[in-house]
Design an enzyme around this catalytic site. Structure first.
Site, PDB file in Angstrom:
ATOM      1  N   HIS B 122      80.767  56.200  11.851  1.00 37.89           N
ATOM      2  CA  HIS B 122      81.143  57.067  12.978  1.00 37.89           C
ATOM      3  C   HIS B 122      81.404  58.459  12.389  1.00 37.89           C
ATOM      4  O   HIS B 122      81.823  58.574  11.229  1.00 37.89           O
ATOM      5  CB  HIS B 122      82.427  56.489  13.593  1.00 37.89           C
ATOM      6  CG  HIS B 122      82.869  57.111  14.872  1.00 37.89           C
ATOM      7  ND1 HIS B 122      83.483  58.325  14.924  1.00 37.89           N
ATOM      8  CD2 HIS B 122      82.829  56.652  16.145  1.00 37.89           C
ATOM      9  CE1 HIS B 122      83.795  58.598  16.192  1.00 37.89           C
ATOM     10  NE2 HIS B 122      83.399  57.600  16.947  1.00 37.89           N
ATOM     11  N   ASP B 199      87.135  51.501   8.115  1.00 33.54           N
ATOM     12  CA  ASP B 199      87.315  51.891   9.513  1.00 33.54           C
ATOM     13  C   ASP B 199      87.234  50.592  10.331  1.00 33.54           C
ATOM     14  O   ASP B 199      86.153  50.026  10.502  1.00 33.54           O
ATOM     15  CB  ASP B 199      86.201  52.877   9.904  1.00 33.54           C
ATOM     16  CG  ASP B 199      86.168  53.170  11.409  1.00 33.54           C
ATOM     17  OD1 ASP B 199      86.953  52.552  12.163  1.00 33.54           O
ATOM     18  OD2 ASP B 199      85.344  53.991  11.828  1.00 33.54           O
ATOM     19  N   GLN B 202      86.307  48.977  15.267  1.00 31.07           N
ATOM     20  CA  GLN B 202      85.507  48.025  16.054  1.00 31.07           C
ATOM     21  C   GLN B 202      85.672  46.590  15.565  1.00 31.07           C
ATOM     22  O   GLN B 202      84.991  45.694  16.071  1.00 31.07           O
ATOM     23  CB  GLN B 202      84.014  48.416  15.998  1.00 31.07           C
ATOM     24  CG  GLN B 202      83.695  49.792  16.523  1.00 31.07           C
ATOM     25  CD  GLN B 202      83.961  49.940  18.024  1.00 31.07           C
ATOM     26  OE1 GLN B 202      84.100  48.954  18.750  1.00 31.07           O
ATOM     27  NE2 GLN B 202      84.070  51.172  18.486  1.00 31.07           N
ATOM     28  N   LYS B 225      91.563  50.710  21.856  1.00 31.73           N
ATOM     29  CA  LYS B 225      90.398  49.812  21.896  1.00 31.73           C
ATOM     30  C   LYS B 225      90.836  48.354  21.911  1.00 31.73           C
ATOM     31  O   LYS B 225      90.013  47.454  21.939  1.00 31.73           O
ATOM     32  CB  LYS B 225      89.505  50.075  20.681  1.00 31.73           C
ATOM     33  CG  LYS B 225      88.798  51.425  20.704  1.00 31.73           C
ATOM     34  CD  LYS B 225      87.811  51.510  19.568  1.00 31.73           C
ATOM     35  CE  LYS B 225      87.465  52.929  19.187  1.00 31.73           C
ATOM     36  NZ  LYS B 225      86.599  53.622  20.127  1.00 31.73           N
ATOM     37  N   CYS B 371      78.855  59.154  18.781  1.00 38.61           N
ATOM     38  CA  CYS B 371      79.460  59.811  17.605  1.00 38.61           C
ATOM     39  C   CYS B 371      78.905  59.252  16.296  1.00 38.61           C
ATOM     40  O   CYS B 371      79.643  59.102  15.313  1.00 38.61           O
ATOM     41  CB  CYS B 371      80.991  59.685  17.619  1.00 38.61           C
ATOM     42  SG  CYS B 371      81.751  60.518  18.981  1.00 38.61           S
TER      43      CYS B 371
END
Lengths: 88, 408
Positions: B122, B199, B202, B225, B371
């Site tokens: 991202h 990261d 997700q 999220k 993104c």
């Protein structure tokens, strides 16, 4: 000013080839769609939901839910000028 | 087993109709909806226990402080961290990445070093490192993808050198949903005495994530999220690293004392203990409490069940989309390495066209680069449409989605 009357937002997408997404004011969208359909030339209609249109040599798409996409325009000013002409 | 129909009752927004159509929310990779338990917890906090945290001697401040600390504890248990000292509340994943860049990175990285990032990342895990590399002069090395859109592990292995100080990767791609083998990458990084930053935006909301089992040094994720409010997120970091790292923001709460020294005409500052050294100023207390409730909600369901449900939805959606000749699913369709994210295109239509068409039927999907422009460049495509699932989505919604796409 037609833009102030009919347009809620003009959103510029990111990336090299910028698209401009126009959101018409919810309460005025029917009126705005009717004005646009009268002024622009209809190329084709897809499922009665998407209208492929042409106005002053610019192709764009209008959606039944009150949104529009302009592609390959240089800047926001150009979009605003087209919207002014379409909605006046 | 997870029952999405029971879960849906907890989400008031899912009862909404848009343009006469029942809302179908398939934009979960961008942000999730919120259950009534989270909404009520935040409301109740402001109605009954609200005050600023820490250093207040009055009852309300004590109650708010206890709740806020409990929120850190709940998150620490959720990802199996050692304790609250390793859990820093931030605004979201982006702020967490910037925190690491401007604390660890600013102090530790030099022009002799290398930082590895991937073309799968991202923008938020690329841009802060690009900015910092221009300041500090270290070399930023990019690892590409295979033809199927998977991370190229061979290229990663060849990129790691004795100069590598940090390896930054996404646990799950926010575009393709491909799950990276974090344990393997952590081992590769550590063999080169480099640290690994993950990261987890997700992954943490969608599958069990155990920081000890993965052996990651940093993990960032966002509350919004995973059923929590916006403006709250988490940076996990191994305690020994946090102890060495300088604070990010300066201000109240992150100091033990500030004393003016007449001789040097300077203030002498002693930092607070962990994690407060990294949480300057009045934090997002309500957001933290919302995050705690969201984590409680997910733990009650069980993250294995969340993952299983999303994989089943993804398998079903891929099967149904396969029935539409003009639909092209982008990237690998191997469910064993894929989360509940499906990027796709429809012949002759631009991604924004497709998203606006679906919007006419109350179906919310995202279109554009998500993104992740370098990833799209790697895949050789301009844009994608992304459908992403969560605990409240159903097979019936996928049927409606596929049927609607078929009209295009």
């Amino acid at each position: 000013m037609p833009i102030q009357d009919y347009v809620a937002r003009i959103e510029e997408t990111c990336g090299e080839e910028k698209d401009f997404i126009i959101v018409l004011k919810y309460e005025k969208k029917e009126d705005a769609i009717s004005k646009i359909l009268k002024k622009a030339t209809l190329i084709k209609s897809i499922s009665g939901i998407i209208y492929d249109l042409k106005f002053q040599k610019t192709s764009f798409r209008l959606y039944k839910n009150g949104k529009m996409i302009f592609k390959k325009l240089k800047n926001k000013k150009e979009v605003e000028a087209l919207l002014e002409a379409l909605l006046s | 087993m997870l029952n999405p129909y029971e879960i849906r009752r907890d989400f008031p927004i899912l009862r909404r109709k848009i343009g006469g159509n029942q809302l179908i929310y398939f934009d979960n990779a961008a942000s999730s909806q919120k259950p009534i338990q989270v909404l009520e917890a935040v409301k109740s906090f402001y109605e009954t226990s609200y005050a600023n945290v820490h250093r207040g001697v009055h009852t309300l401040s004590q109650e708010a402080s206890e709740l806020y600390e409990e929120a850190h504890r709940e998150v620490a248990e959720f990802i199996n961290a050692e304790g609250i000292e390793e859990i820093i509340f931030v605004r979201g994943t982006t702020e967490a990445i910037n925190l690491v860049a401007y604390t660890f990175g600013l102090k530790e990285l030099t022009s002799r070093d290398e930082v590895v990032v991937t073309l799968m990342d991202h923008h938020s895990n690329i841009v802060p490192w690009e900015i910092l590399s221009r300041i500090k002069g270290f070399r930023l090395r990019y690892v590409g993808l295979t033809e199927e859109g998977l991370l190229n592990y061979q290229a990663l292995s060849e990129t790691l050198t004795p100069k590598t100080r940090l390896v930054c990767i996404p646990h799950v791609s926010n575009v393709t949903g491909i799950i990276n083998d974090v344990r393997k990458i952590a081992r590769m990084a550590h063999e080169h005495e480099a640290l690994i930053f993950v990261d987890g935006a997700q992954s943490v909301p969608h599958m069990p994530v155990d920081v000890k089992a993965l052996d990651v040094d940093f993990l960032a994720f966002s509350g919004h999220k995973m059923l929590a409010p916006t403006g709250i997120g988490v940076l996990y970091c191994k305690r020994r690293l946090l102890e060495e790292m300088a604070p990010f923001h300066g201000g109240g709460s992150m100091i033990k004392q500030v004393t003016y020294d007449k001789e040097s005409e300077r203030c002498i500052i002693e930092w607070s203990g962990l994690p407060w050294k990294f949480e300057a100023g009045t934090p997002n207390i309500g957001g933290g409490i919302g995050l705690m409730k969201a984590v409680e909600y997910l733990r009650k369901i069980g993250m294995e069940n969340v993952e299983r449900h999303e994989k089943e939805l993804t398998r079903y959606a891929l099967e149904r989309l396969g029935e539409l000749e003009k639909v092209q699913v982008i990237g690998s369709q191997d469910i064993s390495i894929k989360s509940g994210i499906i990027p796709f295109l429809v012949e002759k239509f631009d991604s924004h066209d497709i998203a606006l068409f679906l919007d006419n039927f109350g179906i919310m999907v995202r279109s554009g680069f998500h993104c992740a422009q370098p990833l799209h460049q790697q895949l050789g495509i301009r844009h994608t449409v992304r459908a992403s699932f969560y605990i409240y989505n159903t097979q019936e919604e996928i049927d409606k989605f596929v049927q609607t796409l078929g009209q295009l």
